[in-house]
Motif scaffolding. Sequence first.
Motif, short mmCIF file in Angstrom:
data_model
loop_
_atom_site.label_atom_id
_atom_site.label_comp_id
_atom_site.label_asym_id
_atom_site.label_seq_id
_atom_site.Cartn_x
_atom_site.Cartn_y
_atom_site.Cartn_z
N PHE A 182 0.83 -1.20 0.00
CA PHE A 182 0.00 0.00 0.00
C PHE A 182 0.87 1.26 0.00
CE2 PHE A 182 -2.72 -3.30 1.76
CZ PHE A 182 -3.91 -3.10 1.07
N LEU A 183 2.06 1.15 0.57
CA LEU A 183 2.96 2.30 0.63
C LEU A 183 3.59 2.60 -0.73
CD1 LEU A 183 4.85 1.68 4.00
CD2 LEU A 183 2.68 2.85 3.61
N ARG A 184 3.54 1.63 -1.63
CA ARG A 184 4.15 1.82 -2.95
C ARG A 184 3.33 2.74 -3.85
NH1 ARG A 184 8.26 -1.85 -4.01
NH2 ARG A 184 8.36 -3.68 -2.66
N LYS A 185 2.10 3.01 -3.48
CA LYS A 185 1.24 3.80 -4.36
C LYS A 185 0.67 5.01 -3.60
CE LYS A 185 -2.04 0.07 -3.46
NZ LYS A 185 -2.80 -1.03 -4.05
N PRO A 186 0.29 6.06 -4.32
CA PRO A 186 -0.28 7.25 -3.66
C PRO A 186 -1.55 6.90 -2.90
CG PRO A 186 0.26 7.70 -5.96
CD PRO A 186 0.38 6.22 -5.78
N LEU A 187 -1.75 7.56 -1.78
CA LEU A 187 -2.97 7.32 -1.02
C LEU A 187 -4.18 7.84 -1.79
CD1 LEU A 187 -1.83 8.30 2.60
CD2 LEU A 187 -2.29 6.01 1.74
N PRO A 188 -5.27 7.09 -1.78
CA PRO A 188 -6.48 7.54 -2.48
C PRO A 188 -7.26 8.55 -1.64
CG PRO A 188 -6.90 5.44 -1.42
CD PRO A 188 -5.46 5.76 -1.15
N PHE A 189 -8.12 9.31 -2.29
CA PHE A 189 -9.00 10.23 -1.57
C PHE A 189 -10.45 9.90 -1.94
CE2 PHE A 189 -5.03 12.52 -1.39
CZ PHE A 189 -5.05 13.06 -0.10
N PRO A 190 -11.36 10.10 -0.99
CA PRO A 190 -12.76 9.74 -1.25
C PRO A 190 -13.39 10.57 -2.35
CG PRO A 190 -12.55 10.93 0.83
CD PRO A 190 -11.16 10.63 0.37
N THR A 191 -14.26 9.94 -3.11
CA THR A 191 -15.01 10.64 -4.16
C THR A 191 -16.10 11.48 -3.51
OG1 THR A 191 -16.59 8.81 -4.35
CG2 THR A 191 -14.62 8.72 -5.76
N SER A 192 -16.74 12.32 -4.31
CA SER A 192 -17.84 13.15 -3.80
C SER A 192 -18.98 12.26 -3.28
CB SER A 192 -18.35 14.09 -4.89
OG SER A 192 -18.74 13.35 -6.05
N GLU A 193 -19.16 11.09 -3.90
CA GLU A 193 -20.20 10.17 -3.43
C GLU A 193 -19.88 9.65 -2.03
OE1 GLU A 193 -18.78 9.99 -6.38
OE2 GLU A 193 -20.43 10.46 -7.77
N LYS A 194 -18.60 9.32 -1.80
CA LYS A 194 -18.19 8.85 -0.48
C LYS A 194 -18.34 9.95 0.58
CE LYS A 194 -17.01 4.58 -1.28
NZ LYS A 194 -17.71 3.46 -0.62
N ILE A 195 -18.02 11.18 0.19
CA ILE A 195 -18.18 12.31 1.10
C ILE A 195 -19.65 12.46 1.48
CG2 ILE A 195 -18.05 14.82 1.31
CD1 ILE A 195 -15.33 13.57 1.53
N GLU A 196 -20.52 12.28 0.49
CA GLU A 196 -21.95 12.40 0.75
C GLU A 196 -22.43 11.29 1.70
OE1 GLU A 196 -25.38 14.11 1.10
OE2 GLU A 196 -23.75 15.01 -0.06
N GLU A 197 -21.87 10.10 1.56
CA GLU A 197 -22.22 9.01 2.47
C GLU A 197 -21.84 9.36 3.91
OE1 GLU A 197 -20.48 5.33 1.25
OE2 GLU A 197 -21.47 5.34 -0.71
N LYS A 198 -20.70 10.00 4.07
CA LYS A 198 -20.26 10.41 5.40
C LYS A 198 -21.19 11.48 5.97
CE LYS A 198 -15.41 9.40 4.30
NZ LYS A 198 -15.26 8.19 5.12
N LYS A 199 -21.64 12.38 5.10
CA LYS A 199 -22.58 13.41 5.54
C LYS A 199 -23.91 12.79 5.97
CE LYS A 199 -20.86 17.37 2.90
NZ LYS A 199 -21.21 18.39 1.86
N GLU A 200 -24.32 11.74 5.26
CA GLU A 200 -25.56 11.06 5.62
C GLU A 200 -25.43 10.41 7.00
OE1 GLU A 200 -29.36 10.00 5.60
OE2 GLU A 200 -28.37 11.30 4.10
N PHE A 201 -24.25 9.88 7.28
CA PHE A 201 -23.99 9.32 8.61
C PHE A 201 -24.10 10.42 9.67
CE2 PHE A 201 -21.11 8.29 12.12
CZ PHE A 201 -21.59 7.05 12.50
N VAL A 202 -23.62 11.61 9.35
CA VAL A 202 -23.72 12.76 10.27
C VAL A 202 -25.18 13.08 10.54
CG1 VAL A 202 -23.30 15.24 10.52
CG2 VAL A 202 -21.48 13.75 9.66
N ARG A 203 -26.00 13.07 9.49
CA ARG A 203 -27.44 13.37 9.66
C ARG A 203 -28.11 12.36 10.59
NH1 ARG A 203 -26.71 14.00 3.91
NH2 ARG A 203 -26.67 16.22 3.36
N LYS A 204 -27.77 11.09 10.44
CA LYS A 204 -28.36 10.06 11.30
C LYS A 204 -27.89 10.22 12.75
CE LYS A 204 -28.97 6.61 7.66
NZ LYS A 204 -28.58 5.28 7.13
N THR A 205 -26.62 10.63 12.90
CA THR A 205 -26.10 10.85 14.25
C THR A 205 -26.79 12.03 14.90
OG1 THR A 205 -23.96 9.99 13.52
CG2 THR A 205 -24.01 11.15 15.62
#
Length: 289
Positions: A182-205
Motif C-alpha cells: 500500500f505504501l508503494r502507491k499514492p494514497l487515495p482520496f474519497p469521491t464526492s459520493e463517499k463524502i456524501e455518504e459520510k454526511k448522511e452518517f452525520v445526519r443520522k447521528t
Amino acid sequence: MIIEKANVKVLRVFAENWFRTLDIEEITKLSNLGRTWVYKTLNNLKKYTLIIEKNKRYLLNMENNLCLSLKQAFDIERVYMLDKKIGTNILSLLNHIKLKLGNNLSSVMLIGSTARMKTWEESDIDFIVVAKGKLEIAKPDINIILLSQEEFEKKYMECDEFVLTSLAYGLLLYDTNFIINFLRKPLPFPTSEKIEEKKEFVRKTLERIYTLLEINDMEQTNKELKNILTLLARIEILKRKEIPKCRLELIEQTKDKFLSEPLGKLLKGKVFSKNKILEICERIENYIE
C-alpha cells in the motif's frame, strides 16, 4: 561525514512524510539544516533515485525498495524516541503479538497520538494488527484493531479515513510485505459520493443526538457530538486533499473554527449544556447542506 548526517536527516523527514511532496522551505524547516546543505543533499539523493523531483517539490521514491526499508527503520527508531516505559511496553507487546499469531500475522502498526509523538497523560496506545484468527489482549490503555487482509483492503478501497490516517501517520513495526504494497502507491482520496455518504452518517447521528436530549442523557450526547465534530473535521480536511491526523491534532489541522473550537473544548473534557448542543447541531445541519 557532514553530508552523510545531512542525508540521514533529510531521509528521516521524507520517511515521516512519505505520502506527500515537500518544497525546499518545508524540508529546511523539518530537517533543521541550512538551505545550501538541503540542496546538496537532495542532489545527492536524486543520484540514487531515493527521491523524486517534480515542479520543485520532492517526494520519497516508494518504488525503491531501499526507501521502503528506510521508512520502516525510521519508524522503529521513533519508538525508541518515546518515553522509555512506553517504548518498552510497545516492543514487548509487539513480541507478544508475534508469538501469539505466528505465521497468521501479516502486519502491526502503531497508530494514533503515540505514533505521532503526541502522548499525554490519558493517551492510550493504539495498534492495527492485520492477521488471521483471533487476538485477545486484556491490558488497560491498550487498544488493538484486528483486521484481516480482506477487511483492510476493503477499507482502503473505500477510502476509509481511519485506514488512510493510519497508513499516513502510523509506524510500521512489523510487516510481511502486506502494508508495504500500500505504501508503494499514492494514497487515495474519497469521491464526492463517499463524502456524501459520510454526511448522511452525520445526519443520522444528529437524529440520535436529538433523541438523547429528549431523555436528558447529557453524557452520551456530548460523546456523540464529539464524534460528529471529529468526523466533520476529517471530511473538511479530506476535501482539501490532505490526510487527517490524529484527533488531538485535528483542532489545528482543520481551517474551520466552527468545528475546531467546540471540538477542542470537548476533547479537554468540557460538557456542553442542552441549549449549546442544540445551537451547535443547528449549525451542523446548515454546514452539511
